[in-house]
Scaffold this motif. Sequence first.
Motif, PDB file in Angstrom:
ATOM      1  N   THR A 173      58.410   8.125 141.938  1.00  0.00           N
ATOM      2  CA  THR A 173      59.170   7.270 142.873  1.00  0.00           C
ATOM      3  C   THR A 173      58.479   7.140 144.224  1.00  0.00           C
ATOM      4  N   ARG A 174      57.493   8.014 144.481  1.00  0.00           N
ATOM      5  CA  ARG A 174      56.786   8.077 145.766  1.00  0.00           C
ATOM      6  C   ARG A 174      57.762   8.310 146.929  1.00  0.00           C
ATOM      7  N   THR A 175      58.799   9.081 146.646  1.00  0.00           N
ATOM      8  CA  THR A 175      59.725   9.480 147.707  1.00  0.00           C
ATOM      9  C   THR A 175      59.579  10.979 147.950  1.00  0.00           C
ATOM     10  N   ILE A 176      59.932  11.404 149.142  1.00  0.00           N
ATOM     11  CA  ILE A 176      59.790  12.810 149.522  1.00  0.00           C
ATOM     12  C   ILE A 176      60.890  13.630 148.866  1.00  0.00           C
TER      13      ILE A 176
ATOM     14  N   VAL B 138      63.735  14.049 153.660  1.00  0.00           N
ATOM     15  CA  VAL B 138      63.979  14.154 152.221  1.00  0.00           C
ATOM     16  C   VAL B 138      64.617  12.859 151.707  1.00  0.00           C
ATOM     17  N   GLY B 139      64.011  12.268 150.670  1.00  0.00           N
ATOM     18  CA  GLY B 139      64.497  11.018 150.101  1.00  0.00           C
ATOM     19  C   GLY B 139      63.840   9.779 150.671  1.00  0.00           C
ATOM     20  N   VAL B 140      63.009   9.946 151.692  1.00  0.00           N
ATOM     21  CA  VAL B 140      62.342   8.811 152.345  1.00  0.00           C
ATOM     22  C   VAL B 140      61.071   8.452 151.569  1.00  0.00           C
ATOM     23  N   SER B 141      60.769   7.157 151.477  1.00  0.00           N
ATOM     24  CA  SER B 141      59.550   6.699 150.827  1.00  0.00           C
ATOM     25  C   SER B 141      58.321   7.179 151.590  1.00  0.00           C
ATOM     26  N   ALA B 142      57.259   7.499 150.854  1.00  0.00           N
ATOM     27  CA  ALA B 142      56.004   7.892 151.495  1.00  0.00           C
ATOM     28  C   ALA B 142      55.503   6.804 152.432  1.00  0.00           C
ATOM     29  N   ASP B 143      55.771   5.543 152.078  1.00  0.00           N
ATOM     30  CA  ASP B 143      55.341   4.426 152.914  1.00  0.00           C
ATOM     31  C   ASP B 143      56.025   4.442 154.281  1.00  0.00           C
ATOM     32  N   ASP B 144      57.256   4.934 154.330  1.00  0.00           N
ATOM     33  CA  ASP B 144      58.051   4.884 155.563  1.00  0.00           C
ATOM     34  C   ASP B 144      58.117   6.219 156.292  1.00  0.00           C
ATOM     35  N   ALA B 145      57.452   7.241 155.754  1.00  0.00           N
ATOM     36  CA  ALA B 145      57.634   8.600 156.264  1.00  0.00           C
ATOM     37  C   ALA B 145      57.231   8.748 157.723  1.00  0.00           C
TER      38      ALA B 145
ATOM     39  N   GLN C 237      51.468   3.373 149.274  1.00  0.00           N
ATOM     40  CA  GLN C 237      51.038   2.200 148.510  1.00  0.00           C
ATOM     41  C   GLN C 237      50.050   1.400 149.340  1.00  0.00           C
ATOM     42  N   VAL C 238      48.927   1.082 148.716  1.00  0.00           N
ATOM     43  CA  VAL C 238      47.905   0.301 149.411  1.00  0.00           C
ATOM     44  C   VAL C 238      48.197  -1.175 149.187  1.00  0.00           C
ATOM     45  N   ARG C 239      48.306  -1.897 150.275  1.00  0.00           N
ATOM     46  CA  ARG C 239      48.578  -3.341 150.173  1.00  0.00           C
ATOM     47  C   ARG C 239      47.298  -4.101 150.502  1.00  0.00           C
TER      48      ARG C 239
END
Length: 253
Positions: A161-164, A186-193, A241-243
């Motif tokens: 899920t790529r979440t913490i 906890v529960g936050v996306s790696a992208d938004d951490a 995630q690489v965009r």
Amino acid sequence: MRILAIITGEYGQRHVDNLRAHGPAGWQVEVWQAPAILPPVVDYPEDYLPPNLPPADLLLAFGEHKGVAELVPEVARMTGAKAVIAPVDREEWLPRGLARQLRGWLADMGVACVTPKPLCSLTETHYNVRRHRVEYDDPLIAEFARHLGRPEFRITVNPNTRTIAAVEVVRDAVCGCARFVAHGLVGVSADDAEQEAGLLHHHYPCLAGMGVDPDFNDTLMHVSGNILKERVGEQVKSFKQVRYIVPGQRSEG
């Protein structure tokens, strides 16, 4: 380790509360409430000190008035302290010239002193002053900084899920901010951490200065937030995630 914290208000009290709640069991933390009002220049420090202070190995100078720094050498003499941490979380509380003088006064007494700017830049070997990394070598300060100082995390990310999934605080900020941020990640996306860590840092709230500091051309609150975000970013970067952006043709208006 015997620690004496010199405080004058909420800033210092919050640090002390975190030390007592989460510091190593072997630390003995005492507090001296220094005078909140002091003259522009303290000519006779003994006039503002109590008759006795508890013995200490390490002093934490958490005063919210620059006059408190002028009392520190005499406090060190009274307590037998061999090391001092005097953070610069607001320039007006410990101006750069006074911080330099304080380090000199204490060095002449054989007492180690660090003045990290901000406090959450302190590690076992170095700290920040005016954008520069300053090395130090003192076992008492290093022992303190092993547990409290520049935030360090051990973050577990769910690869699917790529979440913490979990955040372990390896080293908390002295004020307890890193522990607060860890709980909220906890529960936050790696992208938004990193962004979320910055928001949580401000919401704690960080008590570092909100005025623009001349050494950084930024607020010390922002500098502190960036230190924390960098520590989070290092832990999650492999899961982000690489965009890829493919340039298109420019539209004609």
